[in-house]
Motif scaffolding. Sequence first.
Motif, PDB file in Angstrom:
ATOM      1  N   GLY A 104      31.917  54.244  43.799  1.00 59.37           N
ATOM      2  CA  GLY A 104      31.544  52.973  44.201  1.00 59.37           C
ATOM      3  C   GLY A 104      30.394  52.397  42.825  1.00 59.37           C
ATOM      4  O   GLY A 104      31.206  52.497  41.816  1.00 59.37           O
ATOM      5  N   LYS A 105      30.234  51.167  43.263  1.00 59.49           N
ATOM      6  CA  LYS A 105      29.859  50.597  42.648  1.00 59.49           C
ATOM      7  C   LYS A 105      28.327  49.802  42.840  1.00 59.49           C
ATOM      8  O   LYS A 105      28.093  49.360  43.928  1.00 59.49           O
ATOM      9  CB  LYS A 105      30.238  49.688  42.022  1.00 59.49           C
ATOM     10  N   GLY A 106      27.016  50.798  42.267  1.00 59.96           N
ATOM     11  CA  GLY A 106      25.872  50.396  43.033  1.00 59.96           C
ATOM     12  C   GLY A 106      25.248  49.237  42.610  1.00 59.96           C
ATOM     13  O   GLY A 106      25.148  48.188  41.501  1.00 59.96           O
ATOM     14  N   VAL A 161      30.346  48.303  45.697  1.00 60.91           N
ATOM     15  CA  VAL A 161      31.198  48.688  46.753  1.00 60.91           C
ATOM     16  C   VAL A 161      30.849  49.751  46.620  1.00 60.91           C
ATOM     17  O   VAL A 161      29.792  50.348  46.467  1.00 60.91           O
ATOM     18  CB  VAL A 161      32.432  49.145  45.420  1.00 60.91           C
ATOM     19  N   ASP A 162      29.962  49.793  48.098  1.00 66.16           N
ATOM     20  CA  ASP A 162      29.395  50.008  48.506  1.00 66.16           C
ATOM     21  C   ASP A 162      29.733  52.028  49.016  1.00 66.16           C
ATOM     22  O   ASP A 162      30.279  51.948  49.647  1.00 66.16           O
ATOM     23  CB  ASP A 162      28.182  50.233  49.857  1.00 66.16           C
ATOM     24  N   GLY A 208      22.855  58.326  47.557  1.00 68.08           N
ATOM     25  CA  GLY A 208      21.288  57.521  47.408  1.00 68.08           C
ATOM     26  C   GLY A 208      20.202  57.808  47.478  1.00 68.08           C
ATOM     27  O   GLY A 208      19.567  59.755  47.553  1.00 68.08           O
ATOM     28  N   THR A 209      18.499  56.931  47.012  1.00 63.64           N
ATOM     29  CA  THR A 209      17.633  57.698  47.166  1.00 63.64           C
ATOM     30  C   THR A 209      16.608  56.550  47.281  1.00 63.64           C
ATOM     31  O   THR A 209      16.031  56.725  47.732  1.00 63.64           O
ATOM     32  CB  THR A 209      17.405  57.644  45.461  1.00 63.64           C
ATOM     33  N   ASP A 246      25.441  54.640  42.755  1.00 67.91           N
ATOM     34  CA  ASP A 246      26.861  54.813  42.424  1.00 67.91           C
ATOM     35  C   ASP A 246      28.076  54.996  43.298  1.00 67.91           C
ATOM     36  O   ASP A 246      29.212  55.064  42.894  1.00 67.91           O
ATOM     37  CB  ASP A 246      26.961  54.598  40.939  1.00 67.91           C
ATOM     38  N   ASP A 247      27.760  56.722  43.096  1.00 67.64           N
ATOM     39  CA  ASP A 247      28.530  57.570  43.845  1.00 67.64           C
ATOM     40  C   ASP A 247      27.880  58.377  45.323  1.00 67.64           C
ATOM     41  O   ASP A 247      27.024  58.018  45.961  1.00 67.64           O
ATOM     42  CB  ASP A 247      28.236  58.575  43.011  1.00 67.64           C
ATOM     43  N   ALA A 248      29.043  58.973  46.142  1.00 68.39           N
ATOM     44  CA  ALA A 248      28.409  59.688  47.118  1.00 68.39           C
ATOM     45  C   ALA A 248      29.497  60.698  47.235  1.00 68.39           C
ATOM     46  O   ALA A 248      30.910  61.220  46.399  1.00 68.39           O
ATOM     47  CB  ALA A 248      28.926  59.144  48.594  1.00 68.39           C
ATOM     48  N   GLU A 249      28.680  61.933  47.380  1.00 64.39           N
ATOM     49  CA  GLU A 249      29.453  63.355  48.368  1.00 64.39           C
ATOM     50  C   GLU A 249      29.504  63.873  48.909  1.00 64.39           C
ATOM     51  O   GLU A 249      28.345  63.774  49.879  1.00 64.39           O
ATOM     52  CB  GLU A 249      28.713  64.212  46.567  1.00 64.39           C
ATOM     53  N   ILE A 250      30.965  64.627  49.589  1.00 70.65           N
ATOM     54  CA  ILE A 250      30.984  64.401  50.982  1.00 70.65           C
ATOM     55  C   ILE A 250      31.965  66.328  50.409  1.00 70.65           C
ATOM     56  O   ILE A 250      32.614  66.364  49.425  1.00 70.65           O
ATOM     57  CB  ILE A 250      31.973  64.391  51.602  1.00 70.65           C
TER      58      ILE A 250
END
Length: 421
Positions: A197-199, A209-210, A246-247, A254-258
């Motif tokens: 995305g874009k943090g 972009v969440d 996230g933190t 910026d990113d997410a992982e699945i």
Amino acid sequence: MAARISSALAGLDAIRGDLADFYRDLHAHPELSDQEHRTAAEVAKRATDLGYEVTSGVGGTGVVAVLANGSGPTVLLRADFDALPIQEDTGLPYASTTDGVMHACGHDMHTTCLMGALKLLADARSTWSGTIMAMFQPAEETGRGAQAMVDDDLFARFGRPDIVLAQHTAPFPVGLVGGHAGTAAAATDALRVVIHGKGGHGSRPEATVDPVVIAASTVMRLQTIVSREIAADDAAVVTVGSMRAGTKDNIIPDDAEIQLNIRTFTSQTREKVVASVHRIVKAEAAAAGAEWEPDISVIDEFPVMVNDADAMAKTLAAFGDVLGTDRVFDPGRITGSEDAGNFATAAGVPLCYWMFGVLDPEQFGDGVDPVQVVRDMLSGKIDLKKVPGPHTAGYAPVVEPSITTGVTAMTTAALTWLGAS
Ligand SMILES: [Zn+2]
Ligand SMILES: [Zn+2]
């Protein structure tokens, strides 16, 4: 045939105690996939002492033990020996001594039983002819070990087998042996998806972009693959087992992982489901206006495991003769996965893979009929939370008569396929 099997099995009484010690030692010293150095050394030493020609370091930490005994068929006997990243919680006196690592899939039992069979078969060599090719395989849990051994010029170096025989512990009452002809275990595709995305600041989502929202909608949309795209008489599993992003509450990352895991039973369905995952993952990112496509990578994969129908029938019939037909049953296909079939596929020969129960029947209730227990288990009538199975911290095979069952099955299968002396 029956006479030579029972005469070989007569030697079991004398080695039971030693095998139990071997099993407890392996159980107390589990090693993760591709790190099975101590285990491999123990296996190599024991097989050498039994008179087998032993080669270590095949496909990483794999060990091959060969006993050539005249002309006749070559039987490949396979046991895996890696453990899992689980903190053991069995309370057993021989529980894992390595923090966070446990033999939670029974591979220590497979190794013990194959070693027991190698001893009985070596002692009975005057009753059979052919070649025993034993594989002690690393890294089954990652789906890489069998193929790594094959790719290490296995058959060019050690000869081509005529059949592959392998077994696995199962959360059935001890003493039962089950095998299913045809497709017996599912294919696995484990995938890692990184959504870009874009943090930005959590107070100004319009400037971002969440990826958290994209990940959430992706997980929900993935549920429609099985429910909306797979026919009622077909089967598949899509599980998202991990989701990370996230933190902090007010930072859009910026990113997410699945990470997700797919199980299928045919190559057609497998291709369809994997393609659908790719389509949905990309489309959800595009729908949210992400600038970059998500990255999709393979964590591990297993092919469908298919048992040869004729070979399975012959092997199960032999089990029935030795163990009693009421102890041998068809568990149907399972959604678990297994890489033992890679040996058979690479060699172009039949596979016979069966499971043997290792749990105390009392765990299932008092005075129950073990075969009925298995039926109830397979039809979902037994609460498996109360009976810890493989890949859980409480999986605790009883030492005996599990070893006796596993050694008996492997020895019987081998002698069923070796030639007459
Ligand atoms: Zn496993
Ligand atoms: Zn396993």
